[in-house]
Design an enzyme around this catalytic site. Structure first.
Site, PDB file in Angstrom:
ATOM      1  N   ASP A   1      32.225 101.377 -46.873  1.00 13.36           N
ATOM      2  CA  ASP A   1      32.381 102.371 -47.929  1.00 13.36           C
ATOM      3  C   ASP A   1      33.610 101.995 -48.752  1.00 13.36           C
ATOM      4  O   ASP A   1      34.387 101.118 -48.356  1.00 13.36           O
ATOM      5  CB  ASP A   1      32.554 103.773 -47.323  1.00 13.36           C
ATOM      6  CG  ASP A   1      32.105 104.879 -48.259  1.00 13.36           C
ATOM      7  OD1 ASP A   1      31.017 105.433 -48.051  1.00 13.36           O
ATOM      8  OD2 ASP A   1      32.840 105.178 -49.221  1.00 13.36           O
TER       9      ASP A   1
ATOM     10  N   TYR B   1      20.768 107.713 -63.641  1.00 12.72           N
ATOM     11  CA  TYR B   1      20.464 107.876 -62.215  1.00 12.72           C
ATOM     12  C   TYR B   1      18.987 107.586 -61.956  1.00 12.72           C
ATOM     13  O   TYR B   1      18.634 106.806 -61.063  1.00 12.72           O
ATOM     14  CB  TYR B   1      20.828 109.286 -61.754  1.00 12.72           C
ATOM     15  CG  TYR B   1      20.717 109.477 -60.259  1.00 12.72           C
ATOM     16  CD1 TYR B   1      21.653 108.894 -59.408  1.00 12.72           C
ATOM     17  CD2 TYR B   1      19.701 110.238 -59.693  1.00 12.72           C
ATOM     18  CE1 TYR B   1      21.571 109.058 -58.027  1.00 12.72           C
ATOM     19  CE2 TYR B   1      19.604 110.410 -58.324  1.00 12.72           C
ATOM     20  CZ  TYR B   1      20.544 109.814 -57.494  1.00 12.72           C
ATOM     21  OH  TYR B   1      20.448 109.977 -56.124  1.00 12.72           O
TER      22      TYR B   1
ATOM     23  N   LYS C   1      17.616 104.401 -59.847  1.00  8.80           N
ATOM     24  CA  LYS C   1      16.883 104.632 -58.605  1.00  8.80           C
ATOM     25  C   LYS C   1      15.436 104.149 -58.689  1.00  8.80           C
ATOM     26  O   LYS C   1      14.857 103.706 -57.688  1.00  8.80           O
ATOM     27  CB  LYS C   1      16.948 106.112 -58.224  1.00  8.80           C
ATOM     28  CG  LYS C   1      18.342 106.581 -57.809  1.00  8.80           C
ATOM     29  CD  LYS C   1      18.861 105.811 -56.600  1.00  8.80           C
ATOM     30  CE  LYS C   1      20.168 106.381 -56.059  1.00  8.80           C
ATOM     31  NZ  LYS C   1      20.625 105.691 -54.830  1.00  8.80           N
TER      32      LYS C   1
ATOM     33  N   ILE D   1      19.125 116.939 -50.424  1.00  9.40           N
ATOM     34  CA  ILE D   1      19.708 116.809 -49.089  1.00  9.40           C
ATOM     35  C   ILE D   1      21.131 117.353 -49.141  1.00  9.40           C
ATOM     36  O   ILE D   1      21.880 117.078 -50.088  1.00  9.40           O
ATOM     37  CB  ILE D   1      19.710 115.346 -48.624  1.00  9.40           C
ATOM     38  CG1 ILE D   1      18.318 114.719 -48.790  1.00  9.40           C
ATOM     39  CG2 ILE D   1      20.193 115.254 -47.180  1.00  9.40           C
ATOM     40  CD1 ILE D   1      17.217 115.367 -47.994  1.00  9.40           C
TER      41      ILE D   1
END
Length: 254
Positions: A36, A156, A160, A189
């Site tokens: 990360d 985005y 994606k 989520i």
């Protein structure tokens, strides 16, 4: 213990889906590389894995930088000797909600560089190592926005959708090389990126309710539920599946 002694690399592993995936690999016997840009939280995940008897290291990596990704994969192999499984979870959702004609170029490029180019870097260097050792499994975390449009966040959705394109193309190329490559496309989520990010669902009850109502189960998904799918796709329980973009959506697309 599906991943006993397997070497499992997870990007974006300091929180959310990435963290849940890293922890899940460790619980099933995997030797985990936690990666990360957030060093403090990433090292905390390594400590959590150690506290349950797992083996893990942390490697800082900004996936939008080719040299970082190359170093990440090299460090993985230097430490553990090989790479068996990779889950590419690192990504951003941006912090702007604007129609396409108003979207600023710098914000567009940031998402494309991280979500799309960064994922390609990961897959590229992971494949190079898996080819040396005779196979492996790669899972890229795309999004529901990789299957349908996302109004007011065009970079985005574009990035994606591109991730799904990477997965499908590479899956065909390596289908006879014992390397399987799949994508996961989650809807809402309950992760820090969603709760604290662009729409700030943690502070916007109306937006949160809208997200919940979009799921036919009338709840948000949990990171562990996505991690379970990632591990299944990396396991020997899914050996005839490659090039698939799997919705993890609570029935939203039904």
């Amino acid at each position: 213990m599906r991943f006993k002694d397997k070497v499992c690399l997870v990007t974006g592993a300091s929180s959310g889906i990435g963290k849940a995936t890293a922890m899940a690999f460790a619980k099933e016997g995997g030797r985990v590389v936690v990666s990360d840009v957030n060093v403090e939280q990433g090292e905390r995940v390594v400590n959590e894995i150690g506290s349950i008897g797992g083996k893990a290291i942390f490697v800082k990596c900004d996936i939008s930088k080719r040299e970082d990704v190359e170093h990440l994969v090299k460090k993985t192999v230097d430490e553990f000797g090989r790479l068996d499984c990779a889950v590419n979870s690192a990504g951003i959702a941006g912090n702007l909600s604007l129609p396409t004609h108003e979207y600023p170029e710098d914000a567009w490029l940031q998402q494309i560089n991280i979500n799309l180019t960064g994922t390609w870097y990961c897959v590229k260097y992971q494949l190079q190592e898996m080819l040396k050792t005779g196979g492996g499994n790669i899972v890229c975390v795309s999004s529901a926005a990789g299957l349908v449009g996302q109004p007011e966040n065009v970079p985005y959705a574009a990035s994606k959708h591109g991730v799904v394109g990477i997965v499908k193309s590479a899956a065909i190329e390596y289908a006879t090389k014992n390397i399987r490559i799949n994508a996961i496309c989650p809807t809402a989520i309950e992760t820090p990126m969603l709760m604290e990010g662009r729409r700030k669902l943690a502070y916007n009850p109306e937006a949160k309710e809208e997200a919940i109502n979009h799921q036919r189960m009338k709840r948000m998904g949990q990171p562990q539920e996505v991690a379970d799918v990632a591990l299944w796709l990396c396991s020997n329980q899914s050996t005839f599946i490659t090039g698939h973009a799997m919705a993890v959506d609570g029935g939203a697309f039904a």
